[in-house]
Design a protein around this motif. Structure first.
Motif, PDB file in Angstrom:
ATOM      1  N   HIS A 114       0.863  -1.170   0.000  1.00 28.15           N
ATOM      2  CA  HIS A 114       0.000   0.000   0.000  1.00 28.15           C
ATOM      3  C   HIS A 114       0.903   1.223   0.000  1.00 28.15           C
ATOM      4  CE1 HIS A 114      -3.613  -2.331   1.178  1.00 28.15           C
ATOM      5  NE2 HIS A 114      -2.769  -3.035   1.928  1.00 28.15           N
ATOM      6  N   TYR A 156      -2.276   1.287  -5.852  1.00 28.91           N
ATOM      7  CA  TYR A 156      -3.492   0.521  -6.139  1.00 28.91           C
ATOM      8  C   TYR A 156      -3.366  -0.877  -5.522  1.00 28.91           C
ATOM      9  CZ  TYR A 156      -7.416  -1.669  -8.218  1.00 28.91           C
ATOM     10  OH  TYR A 156      -8.590  -2.346  -8.363  1.00 28.91           O
ATOM     11  N   CYS A 157      -4.283  -1.199  -4.612  1.00 31.90           N
ATOM     12  CA  CYS A 157      -4.097  -2.404  -3.814  1.00 31.90           C
ATOM     13  C   CYS A 157      -5.306  -3.326  -3.857  1.00 31.90           C
ATOM     14  CB  CYS A 157      -3.809  -2.000  -2.371  1.00 31.90           C
ATOM     15  SG  CYS A 157      -5.070  -0.921  -1.703  1.00 31.90           S
ATOM     16  N   HIS A 161      -9.329   0.079  -2.821  1.00 29.98           N
ATOM     17  CA  HIS A 161      -8.220   1.035  -2.715  1.00 29.98           C
ATOM     18  C   HIS A 161      -8.692   2.443  -2.364  1.00 29.98           C
ATOM     19  CE1 HIS A 161      -4.829   3.516  -3.908  1.00 29.98           C
ATOM     20  NE2 HIS A 161      -5.555   4.059  -4.843  1.00 29.98           N
TER      21      HIS A 161
END
Ligand code: CUA
Length: 187
Positions: A114, A156-157, A161
């Motif tokens: 992150h 971008y997780c 997100h």
């Protein structure tokens, strides 16, 4: 303001691409000699190559001459705050600080990579680091103004997100309050 510029530039480029596309479609029926077109193309390519090299050289010079970035000197005894990022949120061991209080955010993640970005009330980025599983990155920051700050994920997780946020509250420093008190009641 940057947001505005970004979408205006995007729209201009999209219109440009559409224009080029329409131009090509409109002229695709025409027949012409290949040789002169090829010669002209090569000339344009040579000039374009030099333009790109010059632009990249200038950009590199102006963006990299400040490197290595000066590491701000940080206080010997900062407030240590644990920041744990996870899909999809942040857990901060503390989220209220005083103005002028040096803070060392120790940032890690329990799942995927992150980002941790601290934004002021105008959504201007003040500090950022990566939150990585099995690593701890320390981000030093000292708030200069009281207020409410946002912590947003910068990497971008996954599907959530955009909902990865946290809030930090910064209150005036003790000295500041002391002065105010004296000004109000000290006569
Ligand atoms: Cu966490 Cu994006």
């Amino acid at each position: 303001m940057y947001q505005q510029a970004a979408w205006v530039i995007s729209v201009v480029f999209i219109l440009f691409v559409i224009f080029v596309f329409l131009y090509v479609v409109a002229h695709s029926g025409q027949r012409s000699e290949y040789e002169p077109i090829q010669k002209k193309g090569y000339r344009i390519r040579n000039v374009w190559f030099l333009v790109v090299i010059a632009a990249m050289g200038l950009a590199t010079f102006y963006t990299l001459r400040d490197l290595p970035f000066e590491r701000p000197a940080h206080a010997a005894d900062p407030t240590v705050v644990q920041v744990e990022a996870r899909q999809f949120g942040f857990v901060l061991s503390r989220n209220e600080f005083r103005v002028g209080e040096p803070i060392a955010f120790q940032v890690t993640s329990v799942d995927v990579n992150h980002g941790v970005g601290i934004y002021d009330e105008n959504m201007e980025l003040l500090a950022q680091t990566q939150a990585m599983p099995k690593y701890t990155n320390t981000m030093y920051y000292t708030f200069e103004k009281p207020g409410t700050y946002q912590v947003l994920c910068l990497e971008y997780c996954g599907i959530g997100h955009h909902v990865m946020t946290a809030t930090i509250t910064v209150v005036p420093s003790q000295e500041g309050e002391g002065k105010k008190w004296k000004r109000t009641f000290g006569r």
